[in-house]
Design a protein around this motif. Sequence first.
Motif, PDB file in Angstrom:
ATOM      1  N   LEU A  69       5.830  -7.024  10.561  1.00  0.00           N
ATOM      2  CA  LEU A  69       6.968  -6.130  10.340  1.00  0.00           C
ATOM      3  C   LEU A  69       7.048  -5.725   8.875  1.00  0.00           C
ATOM      4  CD1 LEU A  69       8.044  -8.648  12.427  1.00  0.00           C
ATOM      5  CD2 LEU A  69       9.866  -6.950  12.699  1.00  0.00           C
ATOM      6  N   LEU A  70       7.320  -4.454   8.647  1.00  0.00           N
ATOM      7  CA  LEU A  70       7.557  -3.921   7.310  1.00  0.00           C
ATOM      8  C   LEU A  70       8.989  -3.408   7.277  1.00  0.00           C
ATOM      9  CD1 LEU A  70       6.234  -3.146   4.542  1.00  0.00           C
ATOM     10  CD2 LEU A  70       5.884  -0.874   5.535  1.00  0.00           C
ATOM     11  N   ASP A  71       9.796  -4.030   6.431  1.00  0.00           N
ATOM     12  CA  ASP A  71      11.220  -3.685   6.351  1.00  0.00           C
ATOM     13  C   ASP A  71      11.865  -3.663   7.732  1.00  0.00           C
ATOM     14  OD1 ASP A  71      11.429  -3.450   3.556  1.00  0.00           O
ATOM     15  OD2 ASP A  71      10.541  -1.456   3.614  1.00  0.00           O
ATOM     16  N   GLY A  72      11.497  -4.646   8.549  1.00  0.00           N
ATOM     17  CA  GLY A  72      12.121  -4.821   9.855  1.00  0.00           C
ATOM     18  C   GLY A  72      11.513  -4.035  10.993  1.00  0.00           C
ATOM     19  N   SER A  73      10.554  -3.139  10.711  1.00  0.00           N
ATOM     20  CA  SER A  73       9.936  -2.332  11.759  1.00  0.00           C
ATOM     21  C   SER A  73       8.518  -2.826  12.027  1.00  0.00           C
ATOM     22  CB  SER A  73       9.884  -0.856  11.347  1.00  0.00           C
ATOM     23  OG  SER A  73      11.188  -0.337  11.186  1.00  0.00           O
ATOM     24  N   ARG A  74       8.162  -2.954  13.291  1.00  0.00           N
ATOM     25  CA  ARG A  74       6.838  -3.439  13.639  1.00  0.00           C
ATOM     26  C   ARG A  74       5.768  -2.407  13.288  1.00  0.00           C
ATOM     27  NH1 ARG A  74       6.267  -6.398  19.373  1.00  0.00           N
ATOM     28  NH2 ARG A  74       4.145  -6.555  18.526  1.00  0.00           N
ATOM     29  N   ILE A  75       4.691  -2.882  12.683  1.00  0.00           N
ATOM     30  CA  ILE A  75       3.568  -2.007  12.344  1.00  0.00           C
ATOM     31  C   ILE A  75       2.253  -2.549  12.898  1.00  0.00           C
ATOM     32  CG2 ILE A  75       4.668  -1.108  10.252  1.00  0.00           C
ATOM     33  CD1 ILE A  75       2.887  -3.022   8.619  1.00  0.00           C
ATOM     34  N   ASP A  76       2.305  -3.611  13.700  1.00  0.00           N
ATOM     35  CA  ASP A  76       1.071  -4.280  14.118  1.00  0.00           C
ATOM     36  C   ASP A  76       0.281  -3.499  15.158  1.00  0.00           C
ATOM     37  OD1 ASP A  76       2.323  -5.503  16.802  1.00  0.00           O
ATOM     38  OD2 ASP A  76       3.655  -5.950  15.127  1.00  0.00           O
ATOM     39  N   LYS A  77       0.834  -2.425  15.698  1.00  0.00           N
ATOM     40  CA  LYS A  77       0.079  -1.620  16.663  1.00  0.00           C
ATOM     41  C   LYS A  77      -0.664  -0.476  15.978  1.00  0.00           C
ATOM     42  CE  LYS A  77       1.652  -4.063  20.073  1.00  0.00           C
ATOM     43  NZ  LYS A  77       0.767  -5.051  20.735  1.00  0.00           N
ATOM     44  N   SER A  86       2.853   4.019   6.222  1.00  0.00           N
ATOM     45  CA  SER A  86       4.133   3.304   6.335  1.00  0.00           C
ATOM     46  C   SER A  86       4.581   2.683   5.017  1.00  0.00           C
ATOM     47  CB  SER A  86       4.023   2.201   7.397  1.00  0.00           C
ATOM     48  OG  SER A  86       3.783   2.754   8.675  1.00  0.00           O
ATOM     49  N   GLY A  87       3.627   2.532   4.065  1.00  0.00           N
ATOM     50  CA  GLY A  87       4.005   1.970   2.771  1.00  0.00           C
ATOM     51  C   GLY A  87       3.289   0.692   2.396  1.00  0.00           C
ATOM     52  N   VAL A  88       2.100   0.462   2.966  1.00  0.00           N
ATOM     53  CA  VAL A  88       1.325  -0.741   2.669  1.00  0.00           C
ATOM     54  C   VAL A  88       0.048  -0.342   1.926  1.00  0.00           C
ATOM     55  CG1 VAL A  88       0.197  -2.797   3.598  1.00  0.00           C
ATOM     56  CG2 VAL A  88       2.189  -1.822   4.782  1.00  0.00           C
ATOM     57  N   GLY A  89      -0.219  -1.010   0.803  1.00  0.00           N
ATOM     58  CA  GLY A  89      -1.472  -0.842   0.087  1.00  0.00           C
ATOM     59  C   GLY A  89      -2.293  -2.111   0.188  1.00  0.00           C
ATOM     60  N   ALA A 158      -4.762   1.837  -5.019  1.00  0.00           N
ATOM     61  CA  ALA A 158      -3.806   1.379  -4.003  1.00  0.00           C
ATOM     62  C   ALA A 158      -2.413   1.933  -4.257  1.00  0.00           C
ATOM     63  CB  ALA A 158      -3.775  -0.145  -3.967  1.00  0.00           C
ATOM     64  N   LEU A 159      -2.046   2.078  -5.523  1.00  0.00           N
ATOM     65  CA  LEU A 159      -0.697   2.540  -5.854  1.00  0.00           C
ATOM     66  C   LEU A 159      -0.539   4.054  -5.725  1.00  0.00           C
ATOM     67  CD1 LEU A 159      -0.008   0.254  -8.937  1.00  0.00           C
ATOM     68  CD2 LEU A 159       1.028   0.079  -6.669  1.00  0.00           C
ATOM     69  N   MET A 160      -1.639   4.765  -5.577  1.00  0.00           N
ATOM     70  CA  MET A 160      -1.556   6.214  -5.431  1.00  0.00           C
ATOM     71  C   MET A 160      -0.826   6.637  -4.160  1.00  0.00           C
ATOM     72  SD  MET A 160      -2.700   8.103  -7.913  1.00  0.00           S
ATOM     73  CE  MET A 160      -3.061   9.662  -7.094  1.00  0.00           C
ATOM     74  N   SER A 161      -0.773   5.766  -3.161  1.00  0.00           N
ATOM     75  CA  SER A 161      -0.068   6.095  -1.916  1.00  0.00           C
ATOM     76  C   SER A 161       1.403   5.693  -1.962  1.00  0.00           C
ATOM     77  CB  SER A 161      -0.759   5.418  -0.727  1.00  0.00           C
ATOM     78  OG  SER A 161      -0.727   4.005  -0.868  1.00  0.00           O
ATOM     79  N   SER A 162       1.888   5.288  -3.139  1.00  0.00           N
ATOM     80  CA  SER A 162       3.296   4.882  -3.334  1.00  0.00           C
ATOM     81  C   SER A 162       3.730   3.784  -2.362  1.00  0.00           C
ATOM     82  CB  SER A 162       4.232   6.094  -3.194  1.00  0.00           C
ATOM     83  OG  SER A 162       3.897   7.097  -4.113  1.00  0.00           O
ATOM     84  N   PRO A 163       2.979   2.682  -2.298  1.00  0.00           N
ATOM     85  CA  PRO A 163       3.331   1.627  -1.344  1.00  0.00           C
ATOM     86  C   PRO A 163       4.576   0.857  -1.770  1.00  0.00           C
ATOM     87  CG  PRO A 163       1.590   0.859  -2.787  1.00  0.00           C
ATOM     88  CD  PRO A 163       1.814   2.309  -3.125  1.00  0.00           C
ATOM     89  N   ARG A 164       5.229   0.306  -0.763  1.00  0.00           N
ATOM     90  CA  ARG A 164       6.316  -0.643  -1.011  1.00  0.00           C
ATOM     91  C   ARG A 164       5.776  -2.068  -1.045  1.00  0.00           C
ATOM     92  NH1 ARG A 164       9.641   0.619   4.049  1.00  0.00           N
ATOM     93  NH2 ARG A 164       7.783   1.805   4.658  1.00  0.00           N
ATOM     94  N   LEU A 165       4.639  -2.268  -0.390  1.00  0.00           N
ATOM     95  CA  LEU A 165       4.013  -3.582  -0.277  1.00  0.00           C
ATOM     96  C   LEU A 165       2.547  -3.465  -0.653  1.00  0.00           C
ATOM     97  CD1 LEU A 165       3.954  -6.582   0.850  1.00  0.00           C
ATOM     98  CD2 LEU A 165       3.251  -5.536   3.028  1.00  0.00           C
ATOM     99  N   LEU A 166       2.073  -4.402  -1.482  1.00  0.00           N
ATOM    100  CA  LEU A 166       0.671  -4.433  -1.873  1.00  0.00           C
ATOM    101  C   LEU A 166       0.060  -5.760  -1.440  1.00  0.00           C
ATOM    102  CD1 LEU A 166      -1.592  -2.942  -3.390  1.00  0.00           C
ATOM    103  CD2 LEU A 166      -0.831  -4.091  -5.476  1.00  0.00           C
ATOM    104  N   LEU A 167      -1.042  -5.688  -0.691  1.00  0.00           N
ATOM    105  CA  LEU A 167      -1.794  -6.859  -0.262  1.00  0.00           C
ATOM    106  C   LEU A 167      -3.019  -6.981  -1.154  1.00  0.00           C
ATOM    107  CD1 LEU A 167      -1.701  -6.131   3.589  1.00  0.00           C
ATOM    108  CD2 LEU A 167      -0.071  -7.487   2.258  1.00  0.00           C
TER     109      LEU A 167
END
Length: 242
Positions: A69-77, A86-89, A158-167
Amino acid sequence: MEPRDSDAAPRLELRGLCGGYGSKQIVFDVDLAVAPASITVLLGHNGAGKTTTIATAFGLLPTKSGEVLLDGSRIDKGSPRDRVRSGVGFVPSERFVFPSLTVEENLTLGAFTEQDAARRAARREWVLDRWPILAERRSQLAGTMSGGQRRMLSLGIALMSSPRLLLLDEPSLGLAPVVVDQLFADLRRLADEDGLSVLLIEQSIAKALAVSDYAYVMRSGRIIAQEPAAELARRDSLWELF
């Protein structure tokens, strides 16, 4: 370092995550959370399942069961492309730049989800402002840069996509200690000043705990310990976990 807000809703949450390669399961029932504007480190010996966990969270490997989940919304599909949108780098431990392309071309590729040229240009200048060495070398081929400069560039991509989360998978791999210190200082600044959330896999345990807010320890594909990073660093029995 300020303690993380335990009441804040997680930026990233893994619930009962199971994953692996083909029929071989590597990670089992992983529960993990990353708070907004914080750094969380996932520690463990080689082969513990850390990279599998982060690759599954990003969609490079299929989720066998559980939720991402990213900010409470499922993204695993979704696919990795969907998760970037969705905001993940994501920055892998190896082959993290395009060596035959210039710095500027590498950054442009990092903004593949942004269709507006003006916004791409603005984001590129935002990245270059944070790493002036990249601005100085914007026309240089990435393959001719030092290891530390390539790692800075990988973060910029990775930051060029303006992510909220970086892995981040093993960002200190092959770097000199002074470069690692600067890299971790950059990550801390991105969390504190820009609100970025970071999930970090790292073998430089002391340095990672010093820069992180919260820590998880994995062994044989399962989470075996979790606590604030500062408390874990003070453990006399820390090395018994590995």
